[in-house]
Scaffold this active site. Structure first.
Site, PDB file in Angstrom:
ATOM      1  N   ASP A 171     -15.885   9.900  -1.673  1.00 36.08           N
ATOM      2  CA  ASP A 171     -14.607   9.706  -0.989  1.00 36.08           C
ATOM      3  C   ASP A 171     -14.159  11.083  -0.508  1.00 36.08           C
ATOM      4  O   ASP A 171     -14.758  12.099  -0.883  1.00 36.08           O
ATOM      5  CB  ASP A 171     -13.596   9.101  -1.992  1.00 36.08           C
ATOM      6  CG  ASP A 171     -12.289   8.675  -1.344  1.00 36.08           C
ATOM      7  OD1 ASP A 171     -12.218   8.618  -0.102  1.00 36.08           O
ATOM      8  OD2 ASP A 171     -11.319   8.402  -2.085  1.00 36.08           O
ATOM      9  N   HIS A 177      -7.382   0.956  -6.640  1.00 37.48           N
ATOM     10  CA  HIS A 177      -7.656   0.387  -5.307  1.00 37.48           C
ATOM     11  C   HIS A 177      -8.454  -0.913  -5.486  1.00 37.48           C
ATOM     12  O   HIS A 177      -9.627  -1.000  -5.117  1.00 37.48           O
ATOM     13  CB  HIS A 177      -8.435   1.403  -4.467  1.00 37.48           C
ATOM     14  CG  HIS A 177      -8.378   1.154  -2.988  1.00 37.48           C
ATOM     15  ND1 HIS A 177      -7.792   0.034  -2.438  1.00 37.48           N
ATOM     16  CD2 HIS A 177      -8.841   1.898  -1.931  1.00 37.48           C
ATOM     17  CE1 HIS A 177      -7.903   0.081  -1.126  1.00 37.48           C
ATOM     18  NE2 HIS A 177      -8.526   1.204  -0.787  1.00 37.48           N
ATOM     19  N   ARG A 187       0.870  -1.179   0.000  1.00 36.85           N
ATOM     20  CA  ARG A 187       0.000   0.000   0.000  1.00 36.85           C
ATOM     21  C   ARG A 187       0.906   1.227   0.000  1.00 36.85           C
ATOM     22  O   ARG A 187       1.740   1.381   0.898  1.00 36.85           O
ATOM     23  CB  ARG A 187      -0.886   0.022   1.246  1.00 36.85           C
ATOM     24  CG  ARG A 187      -1.782   1.264   1.365  1.00 36.85           C
ATOM     25  CD  ARG A 187      -2.482   1.235   2.716  1.00 36.85           C
ATOM     26  NE  ARG A 187      -3.281   2.424   2.968  1.00 36.85           N
ATOM     27  CZ  ARG A 187      -4.578   2.546   2.685  1.00 36.85           C
ATOM     28  NH1 ARG A 187      -5.211   1.555   2.106  1.00 36.85           N
ATOM     29  NH2 ARG A 187      -5.233   3.649   2.987  1.00 36.85           N
ATOM     30  N   ARG A 245     -14.203  -5.584   3.588  1.00 40.51           N
ATOM     31  CA  ARG A 245     -12.798  -5.601   3.187  1.00 40.51           C
ATOM     32  C   ARG A 245     -12.137  -6.906   3.622  1.00 40.51           C
ATOM     33  O   ARG A 245     -11.253  -7.424   2.945  1.00 40.51           O
ATOM     34  CB  ARG A 245     -12.040  -4.410   3.806  1.00 40.51           C
ATOM     35  CG  ARG A 245     -12.468  -3.029   3.318  1.00 40.51           C
ATOM     36  CD  ARG A 245     -12.207  -2.812   1.834  1.00 40.51           C
ATOM     37  NE  ARG A 245     -10.795  -2.964   1.470  1.00 40.51           N
ATOM     38  CZ  ARG A 245      -9.827  -2.089   1.721  1.00 40.51           C
ATOM     39  NH1 ARG A 245     -10.112  -0.958   2.364  1.00 40.51           N
ATOM     40  NH2 ARG A 245      -8.591  -2.312   1.351  1.00 40.51           N
TER      41      ARG A 245
END
Length: 339
Positions: free
Chosen positions: A231, A135, A108, A317
């Site tokens: 976002d 992403h 990341r 996630r």
């Protein structure tokens, strides 16, 4: 025997076909069910996973760590102050060293080139936990959330509003086009997706039947949306004039009026988090006070409404990342007939 996933890296959505992405979404939903029923699924027993983080993280780090543990693997966190990545040792040299010791690597950070080099030179599967361009692990979680709510993906309409040039807008645009989801991007002209990303999405949309709409009119963008998505308005590490950005994007704030403008009573609201929906964060409070706003990209009223699925989405996630790691590293039997 399946070779679609075995040993493959997941650096961007187009590394897999639409059918393979669909498999990962469905496998993620399956693994979520197994965990809820306390059924063990140690597909990566005895494996070792390196977690490389140039950028800070809550969900990605937590999800990779717990996913590795649930799968029987051993995760090792390597933060930006723990190793020499790019500073005293090249990314390529680091990749070769880590690949000799670990079975898989999560990265990341900032540059997409870094994660691509790690994959090329490590010899093990590499998973993109976020770069400035894409992403992909977030996409599996997001489309799991949509599928769980609506029972299908094909033909849904997803509207993303806000900064249309960031990794989330890029990934949502391309993934929606791949999966036959109509994708609307509402953003000011100067913050709309780059031409190469739009062209890539259009190529997939021709196959899937997805409609793509990119507009500077927030009302047009949200009309008919089954899901609204936003976002933060300034990405991690981005140097911009906050006041100017807020002025540009305030018409795209997800508030009660914008939700009503969808004309859809069942619209759900999504956000990849963290969100500046109140003044309970240092940054949110500073921005709110400076610009006289109670919230930035999404109001607290909407964020905490029954229509918001942000915490279910965040929780997804974990099974999403679990599915990606198990499929690419777990030597699973996946029949070719699925694809």
């Amino acid at each position: 025997m399946n070779t679609h996933f075995n040993g493959q890296s997941f650096l961007k959505e187009i590394d897999f076909t639409p059918a393979e992405l669909t498999y990962l979404i469905d496998f993620g939903l399956h693994l979520k069910m197994l965990k809820a029923q306390h059924l063990p699924h140690p597909y990566l027993q005895g494996k070792n996973i390196a977690l490389l983080f140039e950028k800070t993280s809550t969900r990605t780090r937590s999800a990779f760590t717990v996913a590795a543990n649930d799968l029987g693997a051993h995760p090792e966190f390597l933060g930006k102050n723990d190793i020499q990545l790019g500073k005293k040792e090249s990314v390529s040299d680091t990749a070769k060293v880590l690949g000799s010791m670990f079975d898989g690597i999560e990265f990341r950070g900032f540059a997409q080139a870094t994660v691509e080099t790690l994959a090329k030179d490590s010899g093990v599967p590499v998973w993109n936990g976020l770069t400035d361009k894409w992403h992909p692990t977030q996409m599996i979680a997001d489309f799991m959330t949509l599928k769980a709510h609506f029972g299908h993906l094909q033909g849904l309409t997803l509207t993303y509003v806000g900064d249309g040039r960031n990794n989330m807008a890029n990934s949502l645009l391309v993934t929606s086009a791949m999966l036959g989801v109509n994708i609307h991007i509402g953003a000011p002209t100067g913050l709309q997706p780059a031409a190469d990303v739009v062209a890539l999405a259009q190529t997939y949309a021709q196959q899937s039947g997805s409609d793509i709409l990119i507009t500077a009119d927030p009302q047009v963008a949200v009309a008919g949306a089954d899901a609204l998505y936003t976002d933060v308005w300034v990405s991690m590490g981005e140097q911009v004039d906050y006041g100017e950005r807020i002025k540009q994007l305030l018409p795209f704030q997800i508030n009660a009026d914008l939700v009503a403008a969808t004309g859809q009573p069942e619209t759900i609201v999504m956000h990849c988090l963290p969100a500046f929906h109140d003044h309970q964060t240092v940054t949110g409070a500073a921005l709110g006070q400076k610009y006289q706003l109670d919230a930035i990209e999404i109001t607290d009223e909407v964020f905490n409404s029954p229509q918001a699925v942000v915490f279910e989405e965040a929780g997804n996630r974990l099974p999403a990342i679990k599915a990606i790691m198990a499929a690419t590293l777990g030597d699973l039997f996946i029949p070719d007939s699925l694809f």
